[in-house]
Write a protein that holds these residues in place. Sequence first.
Motif, PDB file in Angstrom:
ATOM      1  N   LEU A  23     -20.682  31.509   5.539  1.00 18.31           N
ATOM      2  CA  LEU A  23     -19.360  31.933   5.760  1.00 18.31           C
ATOM      3  C   LEU A  23     -18.803  33.381   5.601  1.00 18.31           C
ATOM      4  O   LEU A  23     -17.865  33.932   6.337  1.00 18.31           O
ATOM      5  N   TRP A  66     -12.544  28.122  11.210  1.00 15.13           N
ATOM      6  CA  TRP A  66     -11.333  27.131  11.750  1.00 15.13           C
ATOM      7  C   TRP A  66     -11.883  26.762  13.160  1.00 15.13           C
ATOM      8  O   TRP A  66     -12.543  27.451  13.732  1.00 15.13           O
ATOM      9  N   VAL A  97     -16.036  31.313  12.982  1.00  8.08           N
ATOM     10  CA  VAL A  97     -16.225  31.710  11.601  1.00  8.08           C
ATOM     11  C   VAL A  97     -15.988  33.302  11.531  1.00  8.08           C
ATOM     12  O   VAL A  97     -16.581  34.073  12.138  1.00  8.08           O
ATOM     13  N   ASP A 117     -14.301  36.638   8.981  1.00 12.11           N
ATOM     14  CA  ASP A 117     -13.662  37.260   7.995  1.00 12.11           C
ATOM     15  C   ASP A 117     -13.673  36.249   6.938  1.00 12.11           C
ATOM     16  O   ASP A 117     -12.436  36.213   6.167  1.00 12.11           O
ATOM     17  N   GLY A 118     -14.560  35.690   6.560  1.00 12.86           N
ATOM     18  CA  GLY A 118     -14.480  34.671   5.572  1.00 12.86           C
ATOM     19  C   GLY A 118     -13.872  33.419   5.410  1.00 12.86           C
ATOM     20  O   GLY A 118     -13.378  32.881   4.399  1.00 12.86           O
ATOM     21  N   ALA A 119     -13.510  33.203   6.701  1.00 19.10           N
ATOM     22  CA  ALA A 119     -12.738  32.014   7.014  1.00 19.10           C
ATOM     23  C   ALA A 119     -13.238  31.125   8.209  1.00 19.10           C
ATOM     24  O   ALA A 119     -13.833  31.699   8.792  1.00 19.10           O
ATOM     25  N   LYS A 128     -10.535  29.499  -0.948  1.00 21.15           N
ATOM     26  CA  LYS A 128      -9.351  29.095  -1.884  1.00 21.15           C
ATOM     27  C   LYS A 128      -8.726  27.761  -1.346  1.00 21.15           C
ATOM     28  O   LYS A 128      -7.687  27.402  -1.885  1.00 21.15           O
ATOM     29  N   SER A 129      -9.324  27.351  -0.316  1.00 18.20           N
ATOM     30  CA  SER A 129      -8.796  25.982   0.374  1.00 18.20           C
ATOM     31  C   SER A 129      -8.597  24.767  -0.557  1.00 18.20           C
ATOM     32  O   SER A 129      -9.682  24.623  -1.190  1.00 18.20           O
ATOM     33  N   LYS A 144      -7.187  27.277   8.992  1.00 22.35           N
ATOM     34  CA  LYS A 144      -8.303  27.930   8.474  1.00 22.35           C
ATOM     35  C   LYS A 144      -8.685  27.496   7.097  1.00 22.35           C
ATOM     36  O   LYS A 144      -7.609  26.870   6.243  1.00 22.35           O
ATOM     37  N   ILE A 145      -9.917  27.467   6.863  1.00 22.34           N
ATOM     38  CA  ILE A 145     -10.479  26.961   5.508  1.00 22.34           C
ATOM     39  C   ILE A 145     -11.394  28.257   4.930  1.00 22.34           C
ATOM     40  O   ILE A 145     -11.857  28.757   5.750  1.00 22.34           O
ATOM     41  N   ASP A 146     -11.103  28.368   3.805  1.00 21.78           N
ATOM     42  CA  ASP A 146     -12.115  29.601   3.065  1.00 21.78           C
ATOM     43  C   ASP A 146     -12.227  29.100   1.369  1.00 21.78           C
ATOM     44  O   ASP A 146     -11.817  27.738   1.082  1.00 21.78           O
ATOM     45  N   GLY A 149     -11.051  22.504   1.702  1.00 23.65           N
ATOM     46  CA  GLY A 149     -12.178  23.043   2.275  1.00 23.65           C
ATOM     47  C   GLY A 149     -12.992  22.425   3.321  1.00 23.65           C
ATOM     48  O   GLY A 149     -14.193  22.161   3.255  1.00 23.65           O
TER      49      GLY A 149
END
Lengths: 110, 163
Positions: free
Chosen positions: A44, A69, A63, A65-67, A89-90, A85-87, A93
């Motif tokens: 990621l 989608w 993929v 900047d750490g996300a 904190k999602s 977007k998923i990261d 995820g």
Amino acid sequence: MKKLLAILLLTVLLLSLAACGAKSADELTVVVKVSGEVVARLPLSENTELTVDGVGGTNHLIVKDGAAWVSSADCANQVCVKTGKIDGKSMLGMITCLPHEVVIYLEKDE
Amino acid sequence: MQSKRTLHLTAAALFTAFALILSYLEAILPLPLPLPGMKLGLANLATLLLLYSLGVGYAAAVALLRILLSGLLFGSPFTLLYSLAGGILAFLGMLLARRLRAPVLVASLVGAALHNVGQIAVACLVTETPRLLAYLPFLLAAALVTGSLVGIAGKLLLKYVPK
């Protein structure tokens, strides 16, 4: 019957809470599956793009900047694109394109 | 006697058309949430009304016809598999609710919830990814809303349906 409804409501609520368990910001891997087969594993933390060959169509995965989608897909319902977007904190995820049998999810590294 | 049977057959045919229109409406309406397998379940209104009026046979026939026809008209073999699994499970649940003399609203909620359960089960099998079950709580929460709305509509409409 009211009691039954209350129990149903409570169960749904508890299940939802259980599903949102916070994930640490550890290194995560983006796993791409098509019809149950893992076709790609991308860190990621690295910026990449990948066109996923699904069943009967493609999904364009980004993929950055750490996300992660899906920017575009040629499926009918566009659920994967609308997921956004998923990261780390999602809540879920996970990005799913059922028409193409594609599932993209984040996995914690060992 | 003969005329009553004709009346029921005509009503069932009208209900099939009604369910197909609702299916079409659902196919063109955008979904409010990006949840795979989420549906408003409007077409279930026809099944629900028949189950509480003309009976199990008509309800099952119309539900099956609606699923097959809407799959052919507005969907694909892919959507057909999902709606068939969801539809059958939902029908069995609503049938049980009817047998237990539960109110229309309860039957609608049971149907909505089980429809999602059936669809997600197929999704897990097709993608061989059990983690898709994590969508279920969210789908069930959505089913609570859509099931209530369809149930209330069903309750209001039931008095206009021939028995």
